[in-house]
Design a protein around this motif. Sequence first.
Motif, PDB file in Angstrom:
ATOM      1  N   ILE A 106      21.852  37.189  43.742  1.00  0.00           N
ATOM      2  CA  ILE A 106      21.364  37.736  44.957  1.00  0.00           C
ATOM      3  C   ILE A 106      22.425  38.414  45.704  1.00  0.00           C
ATOM      4  CG2 ILE A 106      20.581  36.745  47.452  1.00  0.00           C
ATOM      5  CD1 ILE A 106      19.281  34.499  45.907  1.00  0.00           C
ATOM      6  N   ALA A 107      23.814  37.858  45.858  1.00  0.00           N
ATOM      7  CA  ALA A 107      24.926  38.373  46.560  1.00  0.00           C
ATOM      8  C   ALA A 107      25.261  39.612  46.002  1.00  0.00           C
ATOM      9  CB  ALA A 107      26.060  37.212  46.356  1.00  0.00           C
ATOM     10  N   ILE A 108      25.337  39.859  44.587  1.00  0.00           N
ATOM     11  CA  ILE A 108      25.854  41.135  44.126  1.00  0.00           C
ATOM     12  C   ILE A 108      24.551  42.146  44.235  1.00  0.00           C
ATOM     13  CG2 ILE A 108      26.438  42.253  41.691  1.00  0.00           C
ATOM     14  CD1 ILE A 108      28.651  40.460  43.157  1.00  0.00           C
ATOM     15  N   SER A 109      23.534  41.802  44.304  1.00  0.00           N
ATOM     16  CA  SER A 109      22.363  42.863  44.487  1.00  0.00           C
ATOM     17  C   SER A 109      22.568  43.246  45.809  1.00  0.00           C
ATOM     18  CB  SER A 109      20.968  42.150  44.104  1.00  0.00           C
ATOM     19  OG  SER A 109      20.750  41.726  42.803  1.00  0.00           O
ATOM     20  N   ALA A 110      22.682  42.560  46.835  1.00  0.00           N
ATOM     21  CA  ALA A 110      23.079  42.976  48.061  1.00  0.00           C
ATOM     22  C   ALA A 110      24.330  43.919  48.344  1.00  0.00           C
ATOM     23  CB  ALA A 110      23.110  41.560  49.317  1.00  0.00           C
ATOM     24  N   SER A 121      28.271  53.558  44.925  1.00  0.00           N
ATOM     25  CA  SER A 121      27.720  52.580  44.139  1.00  0.00           C
ATOM     26  C   SER A 121      28.491  52.422  42.635  1.00  0.00           C
ATOM     27  CB  SER A 121      26.287  52.985  43.890  1.00  0.00           C
ATOM     28  OG  SER A 121      26.258  54.345  43.261  1.00  0.00           O
ATOM     29  N   LYS A 122      29.359  53.662  42.370  1.00  0.00           N
ATOM     30  CA  LYS A 122      29.937  53.360  41.155  1.00  0.00           C
ATOM     31  C   LYS A 122      31.198  52.413  41.181  1.00  0.00           C
ATOM     32  CE  LYS A 122      29.200  58.079  39.649  1.00  0.00           C
ATOM     33  NZ  LYS A 122      29.621  59.361  39.197  1.00  0.00           N
ATOM     34  N   SER A 123      31.537  51.841  42.363  1.00  0.00           N
ATOM     35  CA  SER A 123      32.651  50.926  42.794  1.00  0.00           C
ATOM     36  C   SER A 123      32.055  49.644  41.970  1.00  0.00           C
ATOM     37  CB  SER A 123      32.744  50.859  44.091  1.00  0.00           C
ATOM     38  OG  SER A 123      33.693  52.155  44.360  1.00  0.00           O
ATOM     39  N   VAL A 124      30.920  49.286  42.108  1.00  0.00           N
ATOM     40  CA  VAL A 124      30.243  48.242  41.558  1.00  0.00           C
ATOM     41  C   VAL A 124      29.531  48.152  40.420  1.00  0.00           C
ATOM     42  CG1 VAL A 124      30.632  46.841  43.695  1.00  0.00           C
ATOM     43  CG2 VAL A 124      28.460  48.315  43.375  1.00  0.00           C
ATOM     44  N   ALA A 125      29.532  49.362  39.578  1.00  0.00           N
ATOM     45  CA  ALA A 125      28.867  49.406  38.262  1.00  0.00           C
ATOM     46  C   ALA A 125      29.340  48.461  37.398  1.00  0.00           C
ATOM     47  CB  ALA A 125      29.333  50.848  37.699  1.00  0.00           C
ATOM     48  N   VAL A 126      28.296  48.110  36.453  1.00  0.00           N
ATOM     49  CA  VAL A 126      28.290  46.750  35.569  1.00  0.00           C
ATOM     50  C   VAL A 126      29.520  47.132  34.705  1.00  0.00           C
ATOM     51  CG1 VAL A 126      27.084  45.808  33.607  1.00  0.00           C
ATOM     52  CG2 VAL A 126      25.643  46.661  35.461  1.00  0.00           C
ATOM     53  N   SER A 128      32.354  44.982  31.910  1.00  0.00           N
ATOM     54  CA  SER A 128      32.360  44.279  30.783  1.00  0.00           C
ATOM     55  C   SER A 128      32.171  42.882  30.840  1.00  0.00           C
ATOM     56  CB  SER A 128      33.279  44.629  29.902  1.00  0.00           C
ATOM     57  OG  SER A 128      34.689  44.316  30.637  1.00  0.00           O
ATOM     58  N   ILE A 129      32.822  42.320  31.771  1.00  0.00           N
ATOM     59  CA  ILE A 129      32.470  40.775  31.995  1.00  0.00           C
ATOM     60  C   ILE A 129      31.172  40.574  32.366  1.00  0.00           C
ATOM     61  CG2 ILE A 129      33.281  38.995  33.588  1.00  0.00           C
ATOM     62  CD1 ILE A 129      35.690  40.427  34.312  1.00  0.00           C
ATOM     63  N   GLY A 130      30.549  41.471  33.180  1.00  0.00           N
ATOM     64  CA  GLY A 130      29.009  41.001  33.413  1.00  0.00           C
ATOM     65  C   GLY A 130      28.296  41.389  32.352  1.00  0.00           C
ATOM     66  N   VAL A 171      30.705  33.666  38.175  1.00  0.00           N
ATOM     67  CA  VAL A 171      31.923  33.562  39.298  1.00  0.00           C
ATOM     68  C   VAL A 171      33.051  34.573  39.152  1.00  0.00           C
ATOM     69  CG1 VAL A 171      33.730  32.096  40.539  1.00  0.00           C
ATOM     70  CG2 VAL A 171      31.284  31.044  39.825  1.00  0.00           C
ATOM     71  N   TRP A 172      33.401  34.614  37.942  1.00  0.00           N
ATOM     72  CA  TRP A 172      34.542  35.580  37.576  1.00  0.00           C
ATOM     73  C   TRP A 172      33.932  36.952  38.237  1.00  0.00           C
ATOM     74  CZ3 TRP A 172      37.344  36.046  32.188  1.00  0.00           C
ATOM     75  CH2 TRP A 172      38.312  36.997  32.097  1.00  0.00           C
ATOM     76  N   SER A 173      33.040  37.449  37.401  1.00  0.00           N
ATOM     77  CA  SER A 173      32.433  38.920  37.767  1.00  0.00           C
ATOM     78  C   SER A 173      32.175  38.919  39.239  1.00  0.00           C
ATOM     79  CB  SER A 173      31.284  39.084  36.760  1.00  0.00           C
ATOM     80  OG  SER A 173      30.166  38.374  37.257  1.00  0.00           O
ATOM     81  N   MET A 174      31.537  38.004  39.876  1.00  0.00           N
ATOM     82  CA  MET A 174      31.377  38.071  41.489  1.00  0.00           C
ATOM     83  C   MET A 174      32.669  38.697  42.236  1.00  0.00           C
ATOM     84  SD  MET A 174      29.581  35.680  44.081  1.00  0.00           S
ATOM     85  CE  MET A 174      30.891  34.495  43.882  1.00  0.00           C
ATOM     86  N   PHE A 175      33.665  37.812  41.949  1.00  0.00           N
ATOM     87  CA  PHE A 175      35.085  38.177  42.537  1.00  0.00           C
ATOM     88  C   PHE A 175      35.643  39.626  41.939  1.00  0.00           C
ATOM     89  CE2 PHE A 175      35.198  33.395  43.141  1.00  0.00           C
ATOM     90  CZ  PHE A 175      35.541  33.558  44.763  1.00  0.00           C
ATOM     91  N   TYR A 176      35.224  39.868  40.722  1.00  0.00           N
ATOM     92  CA  TYR A 176      35.783  41.170  40.161  1.00  0.00           C
ATOM     93  C   TYR A 176      35.142  42.201  41.010  1.00  0.00           C
ATOM     94  CZ  TYR A 176      35.731  45.178  37.272  1.00  0.00           C
ATOM     95  OH  TYR A 176      35.725  46.544  36.742  1.00  0.00           O
ATOM     96  N   TYR A 177      33.807  41.961  41.359  1.00  0.00           N
ATOM     97  CA  TYR A 177      32.985  43.082  42.142  1.00  0.00           C
ATOM     98  C   TYR A 177      33.413  43.270  43.542  1.00  0.00           C
ATOM     99  CZ  TYR A 177      29.656  43.473  38.130  1.00  0.00           C
ATOM    100  OH  TYR A 177      29.033  43.966  36.825  1.00  0.00           O
ATOM    101  N   LEU A 178      33.661  42.051  44.075  1.00  0.00           N
ATOM    102  CA  LEU A 178      34.130  41.923  45.521  1.00  0.00           C
ATOM    103  C   LEU A 178      35.387  42.499  45.669  1.00  0.00           C
ATOM    104  CD1 LEU A 178      32.906  38.396  46.540  1.00  0.00           C
ATOM    105  CD2 LEU A 178      31.891  40.544  47.219  1.00  0.00           C
ATOM    106  N   ARG A 179      36.467  42.290  44.842  1.00  0.00           N
ATOM    107  CA  ARG A 179      37.611  42.890  44.800  1.00  0.00           C
ATOM    108  C   ARG A 179      37.639  44.268  44.662  1.00  0.00           C
ATOM    109  NH1 ARG A 179      41.934  41.595  40.124  1.00  0.00           N
ATOM    110  NH2 ARG A 179      40.508  43.057  39.215  1.00  0.00           N
ATOM    111  N   LYS A 180      36.716  45.107  44.036  1.00  0.00           N
ATOM    112  CA  LYS A 180      36.807  46.360  43.781  1.00  0.00           C
ATOM    113  C   LYS A 180      36.209  46.954  44.992  1.00  0.00           C
ATOM    114  CE  LYS A 180      36.018  48.342  40.082  1.00  0.00           C
ATOM    115  NZ  LYS A 180      37.074  49.567  39.267  1.00  0.00           N
ATOM    116  N   ALA A 181      35.076  46.247  45.720  1.00  0.00           N
ATOM    117  CA  ALA A 181      34.329  46.774  46.746  1.00  0.00           C
ATOM    118  C   ALA A 181      35.146  46.415  48.223  1.00  0.00           C
ATOM    119  CB  ALA A 181      32.814  45.965  47.105  1.00  0.00           C
ATOM    120  N   TRP A 182      36.133  45.513  48.007  1.00  0.00           N
ATOM    121  CA  TRP A 182      36.778  45.056  49.411  1.00  0.00           C
ATOM    122  C   TRP A 182      37.389  46.228  50.234  1.00  0.00           C
ATOM    123  CZ3 TRP A 182      36.105  41.447  52.545  1.00  0.00           C
ATOM    124  CH2 TRP A 182      37.115  41.168  53.610  1.00  0.00           C
ATOM    125  N   PRO A 183      38.329  47.167  49.417  1.00  0.00           N
ATOM    126  CA  PRO A 183      38.666  48.216  50.215  1.00  0.00           C
ATOM    127  C   PRO A 183      37.786  49.123  51.115  1.00  0.00           C
ATOM    128  CG  PRO A 183      39.852  47.980  48.006  1.00  0.00           C
ATOM    129  CD  PRO A 183      38.705  47.237  48.136  1.00  0.00           C
TER     130      PRO A 183
END
Length: 198
Positions: A106-110, A121-126, A128-130, A171-183
């Motif tokens: 739910i969080a990553i979809s949002a 959207s490319k910043s949170v593309a799928v 390899s961890i995902g 959990v790992w991939s969620m933090f990965y996506y959040l780190r990519k999106a944070w800036p």
Amino acid sequence: MPFNIPILLTWLRVALIPLVVGVFYLPDLGFSTLQLGLASTVIFIVAAVTDWFDGFLARRWNQTSAFGAFLDPVADKLMVAGALLVLVHLGRVDPIIAFVIIGREIAISALREWMAQIGASKSVAVSSIGKIKTTAQMVAIPMLLYYGDLLGVDTRFWGQVLLLIAAVLTVWSMFYYLRKAWPLIKESTAVSGENNKQ
């Protein structure tokens, strides 16, 4: 809404979701728990195969569409969430693990929807961890639906192991996506703050 074979297969996957869950709630027709588990496993695997097949056909026949891109991940998440909920009810999956996996989806979809709105959207593309997480999850769930020995393999044990691995990678991939999106989140927040001051 376009209508073609890939989208029809996606709708078929949506239609199969209640069957994956509903098999375990049939009236008592004399089927054993193992037989019900086998039926649910087969339905889940058929649904998972349509997931690969509809994407393959859409690319092969150049029938990709915005609606298909929306419906496909929705069908995937409904399928996984439905299966996990019934597994929790059956006592085969820890509720915390199910909550972590479903909550992350739910969080990553949002996050992806928001990133698409700002054109990033490319910043949170799928990643390899995902992909590894999804593979572990999609192998673990049918094992736990079956929940027995299969060709000398204890699907109860290995299903639990793989789902735990999937939860950790979730959990790992969620933090990965959040780190990519944070800036971009910080930049967007700063711009919004400046606009509010004006």
